[in-house]
Design a protein around this motif. Structure first.
Motif, PDB file in Angstrom:
ATOM      1  N   ILE A 130       0.762  -1.173  -0.145  1.00  0.00           N
ATOM      2  CA  ILE A 130      -0.054   0.198   0.207  1.00  0.00           C
ATOM      3  C   ILE A 130       0.867   1.391   0.090  1.00  0.00           C
ATOM      4  O   ILE A 130       0.540   2.286  -0.742  1.00  0.00           O
ATOM      5  N   CYS A 131       1.774   1.226   0.885  1.00  0.00           N
ATOM      6  CA  CYS A 131       2.890   2.359   0.955  1.00  0.00           C
ATOM      7  C   CYS A 131       3.506   2.634  -0.627  1.00  0.00           C
ATOM      8  O   CYS A 131       3.660   3.764  -1.134  1.00  0.00           O
ATOM      9  N   ALA A 132       3.803   1.532  -1.391  1.00  0.00           N
ATOM     10  CA  ALA A 132       4.329   1.761  -2.708  1.00  0.00           C
ATOM     11  C   ALA A 132       3.287   2.138  -3.589  1.00  0.00           C
ATOM     12  O   ALA A 132       3.643   3.179  -4.322  1.00  0.00           O
ATOM     13  N   TYR A 133       2.321   1.543  -3.645  1.00  0.00           N
ATOM     14  CA  TYR A 133       1.175   2.102  -4.552  1.00  0.00           C
ATOM     15  C   TYR A 133       0.858   3.573  -4.292  1.00  0.00           C
ATOM     16  O   TYR A 133       0.796   4.297  -5.242  1.00  0.00           O
ATOM     17  N   VAL A 134       0.438   3.909  -3.059  1.00  0.00           N
ATOM     18  CA  VAL A 134      -0.082   5.299  -2.793  1.00  0.00           C
ATOM     19  C   VAL A 134       1.221   6.323  -3.035  1.00  0.00           C
ATOM     20  O   VAL A 134       0.791   7.296  -3.889  1.00  0.00           O
ATOM     21  N   ILE A 147      16.129   6.927   6.164  1.00  0.00           N
ATOM     22  CA  ILE A 147      16.943   5.551   5.685  1.00  0.00           C
ATOM     23  C   ILE A 147      17.564   5.957   4.427  1.00  0.00           C
ATOM     24  O   ILE A 147      18.531   5.091   4.013  1.00  0.00           O
ATOM     25  N   LEU A 148      17.074   6.865   3.460  1.00  0.00           N
ATOM     26  CA  LEU A 148      17.967   7.116   2.181  1.00  0.00           C
ATOM     27  C   LEU A 148      18.792   8.121   2.493  1.00  0.00           C
ATOM     28  O   LEU A 148      19.176   8.736   1.394  1.00  0.00           O
ATOM     29  N   GLY A 149      18.947   8.889   3.528  1.00  0.00           N
ATOM     30  CA  GLY A 149      19.763   9.836   3.824  1.00  0.00           C
ATOM     31  C   GLY A 149      19.023  11.113   3.902  1.00  0.00           C
ATOM     32  O   GLY A 149      18.454  11.227   5.090  1.00  0.00           O
ATOM     33  N   GLU A 150      19.200  12.034   3.012  1.00  0.00           N
ATOM     34  CA  GLU A 150      18.483  13.187   3.099  1.00  0.00           C
ATOM     35  C   GLU A 150      16.746  13.490   3.241  1.00  0.00           C
ATOM     36  O   GLU A 150      16.368  14.046   3.488  1.00  0.00           O
ATOM     37  N   SER A 151      16.560  12.343   2.264  1.00  0.00           N
ATOM     38  CA  SER A 151      15.287  12.533   1.615  1.00  0.00           C
ATOM     39  C   SER A 151      14.270  11.462   2.703  1.00  0.00           C
ATOM     40  O   SER A 151      14.439  10.318   2.414  1.00  0.00           O
ATOM     41  N   PHE A 152      13.104  11.972   3.047  1.00  0.00           N
ATOM     42  CA  PHE A 152      12.168  10.975   3.676  1.00  0.00           C
ATOM     43  C   PHE A 152      11.367  10.438   2.700  1.00  0.00           C
ATOM     44  O   PHE A 152      11.347  10.878   1.495  1.00  0.00           O
ATOM     45  N   SER A 153      11.112   9.158   2.739  1.00  0.00           N
ATOM     46  CA  SER A 153      10.118   8.407   1.811  1.00  0.00           C
ATOM     47  C   SER A 153       9.355   7.404   2.314  1.00  0.00           C
ATOM     48  O   SER A 153       9.476   7.309   3.586  1.00  0.00           O
ATOM     49  N   ALA A 154       8.604   6.825   1.564  1.00  0.00           N
ATOM     50  CA  ALA A 154       7.694   5.804   2.024  1.00  0.00           C
ATOM     51  C   ALA A 154       8.452   4.734   2.645  1.00  0.00           C
ATOM     52  O   ALA A 154       8.056   3.972   3.557  1.00  0.00           O
ATOM     53  N   ALA A 155       9.617   4.566   2.526  1.00  0.00           N
ATOM     54  CA  ALA A 155      10.568   3.357   2.987  1.00  0.00           C
ATOM     55  C   ALA A 155      10.577   3.671   4.545  1.00  0.00           C
ATOM     56  O   ALA A 155      10.759   2.766   5.223  1.00  0.00           O
TER      57      ALA A 155
END
Ligand code: GSH
Length: 198
Positions: A68-72, A144-152
């Motif tokens: 769902i996170c990936a889809y949205v 987790i990716l460094g500077e950018s927040f993401s669904a991960a």
């Protein structure tokens, strides 16, 4: 409008956090476990596993919180929750998105059940290795990716918050504390927490 099927104090939390991060309107549909609503035929048509969360978007339905996170994240690119295809960060984004259900979740189950597995055969190796790998990745931070927040971060941050803070299944480490604090400071996380409390 997307419909999010959820229940309080469950793995619905990451998807509530996700929807709150998008800033888009969505409808929450409460699945009442006390009435076994998760096993009702109309809900099984949406998620044959009879579990929450699940999402309906027009004709499309899916379940499994990381999916769902990936889809949205893809449906709402303006929310900047996923590096787009072609961006080199996309590789690590997908890695961590799958590391949640593939490694963190089984490691947590292993800690909770104390079941011994051959670490060569177990896809996640063992819990110590999973949390050491996360520790090393989060030492760089802030996300987790460094500077950018993401669904991960929604997937990994929800898992760590659950394992380290809420259920104290996994010992805290400085990198985990800093990361969970950063997740918990996000207004969308706080709104989701208030909703998920029921
Ligand atoms: N792999 C699923 C797990 C979902 C899950 O286990 N949900 C639990 C609540 S945390 C549930 O719906 N349990 C109800 C039941 O099994 O009857 C995901 O990540 O979304």
């Amino acid at each position: 409008m997307m419909k999010l099927y959820w229940a309080p104090r469950t793995r619905s939390f990451p998807t509530l956090w996700l929807m709150e991060e998008t800033g888009q309107p969505y409808e929450r549909v409460l699945i009442d476990f006390s009435k076994s609503a998760q096993k009702a035929p109309e809900y099984l048509a949406i998620n044959p596993m009879g579990k929450v969360p699940a999402l309906k978007d027009g004709e499309a339905t899916l379940a499994e919180a990381p999916a769902i996170c990936a889809y949205v994240a893809e449906r709402y690119p303006q929310a900047n929750l996923a590096p787009p295809p072609g961006d080199p960060l996309r590789a690590k984004y997908l890695y961590w998105l799958f590391f949640g259900p593939g490694c963190v979740e089984p490691a947590m189950v292993q800690v909770a059940t104390k079941v011994e597995m051959n670490p060569t055969a177990a896809g996640w190796g063992d819990a110590q290795r999973v949390f050491d790998v996360l520790d090393a990745a989060l030492n760089k931070g802030p996300w987790i990716l460094g500077e950018s927040f993401s669904a991960a971060d929604i997937v990994i941050g929800s898992g760590l918050n659950f394992a380290v803070r809420l259920f104290k299944m996994v010992p805290a480490r400085p990198s985990f504390d800093r990361y969970i604090d950063a997740c918990a400071a996000r207004p969308a996380f706080q709104r989701a927490g208030a909703i998920a409390a029921g």
